[in-house]
Design a protein around this motif. Structure first.
Motif, short mmCIF file in Angstrom:
data_model
loop_
_atom_site.label_atom_id
_atom_site.label_comp_id
_atom_site.label_asym_id
_atom_site.label_seq_id
_atom_site.Cartn_x
_atom_site.Cartn_y
_atom_site.Cartn_z
N ALA A 13 0.81 -1.22 0.00
CA ALA A 13 0.00 0.00 0.00
C ALA A 13 0.84 1.26 0.00
N HIS A 16 2.42 1.24 -3.50
CA HIS A 16 1.31 0.98 -4.43
C HIS A 16 1.75 0.05 -5.56
N THR A 17 2.31 -1.09 -5.15
CA THR A 17 2.76 -2.10 -6.11
C THR A 17 2.08 -3.43 -5.84
N TYR A 18 1.97 -4.24 -6.88
CA TYR A 18 1.37 -5.56 -6.80
C TYR A 18 2.42 -6.59 -7.23
N GLY A 27 -1.27 -2.14 -12.15
CA GLY A 27 -2.59 -1.75 -11.67
C GLY A 27 -3.49 -1.41 -12.85
N THR A 57 -7.95 9.80 -1.20
CA THR A 57 -7.43 8.70 -0.37
C THR A 57 -7.99 8.78 1.03
N GLU A 97 -11.90 -3.04 -0.24
CA GLU A 97 -10.56 -3.12 -0.82
C GLU A 97 -10.22 -4.57 -1.17
N SER A 108 -5.75 -5.33 -8.84
CA SER A 108 -6.29 -4.08 -8.31
C SER A 108 -7.30 -4.38 -7.21
#
Length: 197
Positions: A13, A16-18, A27, A57, A97, A108
């Motif tokens: 978080a 902000h990476t997956y 994303g 946010t 979420e 996402s």
């Protein structure tokens, strides 16, 4: 209602990476902006975009906490408007979420997964922009629906809604779903680095 499948993708978080098995996934926002709406924010100053993102946010976090049963004592006008919408609806929160992925290229989190009184699944995305960009959120929610059903075999998404929170009001806007064949085409254009037509 069966339990939702847990996505094995790791979401950082802060950055902000997956990540899945050491591979970074993309994303959905960047795909939509690059492939469909490349000029969406070209005339908006960076400072204004950053300020709007920070506000958005904060509102998302307040709503997430409320949906998970942690409503703050002091509520913002935006949260109050969401609570008014939610209590007037027949919805129950199934997940917040909720992370979805194709387990290859993209991932996402869906802002909110609701069920209604008939156990239909509704996907919702919270927007706080001054104007609701209907086409953008339609693509976004349609991709979410595609990934949600891929991840949860046998479950079908019945409805897509944008929750536009602005000026003390929370308006729910139902959007029609873009067919899966176009979603697959969009993802393929991203993977193969080709134009989306």
């Amino acid at each position: 209602m069966k339990k939702l499948s847990k996505c094995p993708v790791f979401f950082d978080a802060v950055q902000h990476t997956y990540t899945l098995n050491g591979k970074e996934l993309s994303g959905i926002t960047s795909i939509i902006q690059n492939k469909i709406f490349p000029d969406m924010y070209k005339d908006v100053p960076t400072e204004m975009l950053n300020k709007a993102a920070k506000r958005g946010t904060s509102i998302h976090q307040q709503i997430e906490l409320y949906n998970e049963g942690f409503a703050p004592e002091e509520k913002s006008e935006e949260l109050k408007s969401y609570i008014k919408f939610f209590t007037a609806s027949s919805y129950k929160v199934l997940a917040t979420e909720y992370l979805v992925s194709d387990l290859k290229h993209i991932a996402s989190p869906i802002d909110i997964v609701y069920t209604d009184s008939e156990n239909n699944i509704i996907l919702a995305d919270v927007k706080t922009t001054s104007v609701l960009h209907l086409q953008y959120v339609q693509w976004q929610l349609s991709i979410y629906a595609h990934l949600f059903e891929f991840q949860n075999k046998g479950l079908k998404v019945a409805k897509l809604i944008a929750l536009h929170i602005r000026n003390g009001e929370c308006k729910d806007v139902e959007l029609s779903r873009i067919e899966d064949k176009y979603i697959i085409k969009l993802i393929n254009s991203f993977v193969k680095q080709k134009d989306f037509k």
